[in-house]
Each structure stands twice: as C-alpha cells, then as structure tokens.
Scaffold this motif. Structure first.
Motif, PDB file in Angstrom:
ATOM      1  N   MET A   1       0.709  -1.265  -0.235  1.00 26.15           N
ATOM      2  CA  MET A   1       0.125  -0.048  -0.342  1.00 26.15           C
ATOM      3  C   MET A   1       0.961   1.592  -0.156  1.00 26.15           C
ATOM      4  O   MET A   1       1.859   1.595   0.812  1.00 26.15           O
ATOM      5  N   TYR A   2       0.547   2.244  -0.723  1.00 25.73           N
ATOM      6  CA  TYR A   2       0.979   3.397  -0.627  1.00 25.73           C
ATOM      7  C   TYR A   2       0.527   4.800  -0.436  1.00 25.73           C
ATOM      8  O   TYR A   2      -0.523   4.747  -0.951  1.00 25.73           O
ATOM      9  N   ASN A  14      -2.530   1.236  -4.226  1.00 26.80           N
ATOM     10  CA  ASN A  14      -1.553  -0.347  -4.591  1.00 26.80           C
ATOM     11  C   ASN A  14      -0.675   0.033  -5.401  1.00 26.80           C
ATOM     12  O   ASN A  14      -0.878   1.248  -5.686  1.00 26.80           O
ATOM     13  N   LYS A  15       0.414  -0.823  -5.176  1.00 23.23           N
ATOM     14  CA  LYS A  15       1.496  -0.717  -6.742  1.00 23.23           C
ATOM     15  C   LYS A  15       0.347  -1.136  -7.898  1.00 23.23           C
ATOM     16  O   LYS A  15       1.140   0.675  -8.614  1.00 23.23           O
ATOM     17  N   GLU A  16      -0.608  -1.237  -8.274  1.00 32.11           N
ATOM     18  CA  GLU A  16      -1.027  -1.046  -9.800  1.00 32.11           C
ATOM     19  C   GLU A  16      -1.615   0.244  -9.868  1.00 32.11           C
ATOM     20  O   GLU A  16      -1.596   0.630 -10.992  1.00 32.11           O
TER      21      GLU A  16
END
Length: 94
Positions: A1-2, A14-16
């Motif tokens: 999670m970013y 999230n990364k995607e």
C-alpha cells in the motif's frame, strides 16, 4: 500500500493503482488547462479529474510539478534561498 500526502489531500493506492495514477498524471496537458482557464481569476487552473464525479484535484503549475516529483520520487535540489516574492501568502494584519 502506498500513502501519498500532498498539501491538503491524502491518497492510498496499491502498487498497480499507483502506476496507473502516475501514467494518468504524466499525460495531463498542463498548457491546455492553463489556457482554458486563462481568463479566470483563479490561482489553481490545472484540473485532475477523479473517478468520483464530485471530486477534482486543483493545482497551479508549481504545485503540479511538485506533485509529479513526489509521485516519481524525484528530489529537487535547492539552489537559492527563498525570496519574499517566492512566498504566495496573503498577509492579514491584526
């Protein structure tokens, strides 16, 4: 999670989703938005639409560049000290 915290908003991705968002931000035509709202007496003319219809993010050019630098983790080296003209603040005398 970013977690992205910039000025007065906070986003969790999230990364995607982060990669999709970065691509979306990089494709925004800043010149188009500044031209479109050129006659308007508003400071922030760059509009970033969101999937939520009643929410848009507004930036001026320097804020948008700083936001992109944050997303791409580009560090900006400080070359000079700030001058009074660099500070965009309305002073209210009490």
């Amino acid at each position: 999670m970013y977690h992205i915290n910039f000025t007065n908003f906070y986003i969790e991705l999230n990364k995607e989703d982060l990669e999709v968002f970065k691509r979306y931000i990089s494709e925004i035509d800043v010149d188009y938005w500044e031209t479109k709202y050129d006659a308007m007496p508003i400071k922030r003319k760059i509009v970033v639409s969101t999937i939520q219809n009643n929410l848009s993010l507004l930036f001026d050019r320097s804020e948008f560049d700083a936001f992109k630098n944050l997303l791409y983790l580009k560090t900006k080296t400080v070359k000079d000290n700030l001058t009074v003209l660099d500070i965009d603040y309305t002073l209210f005398l009490n």
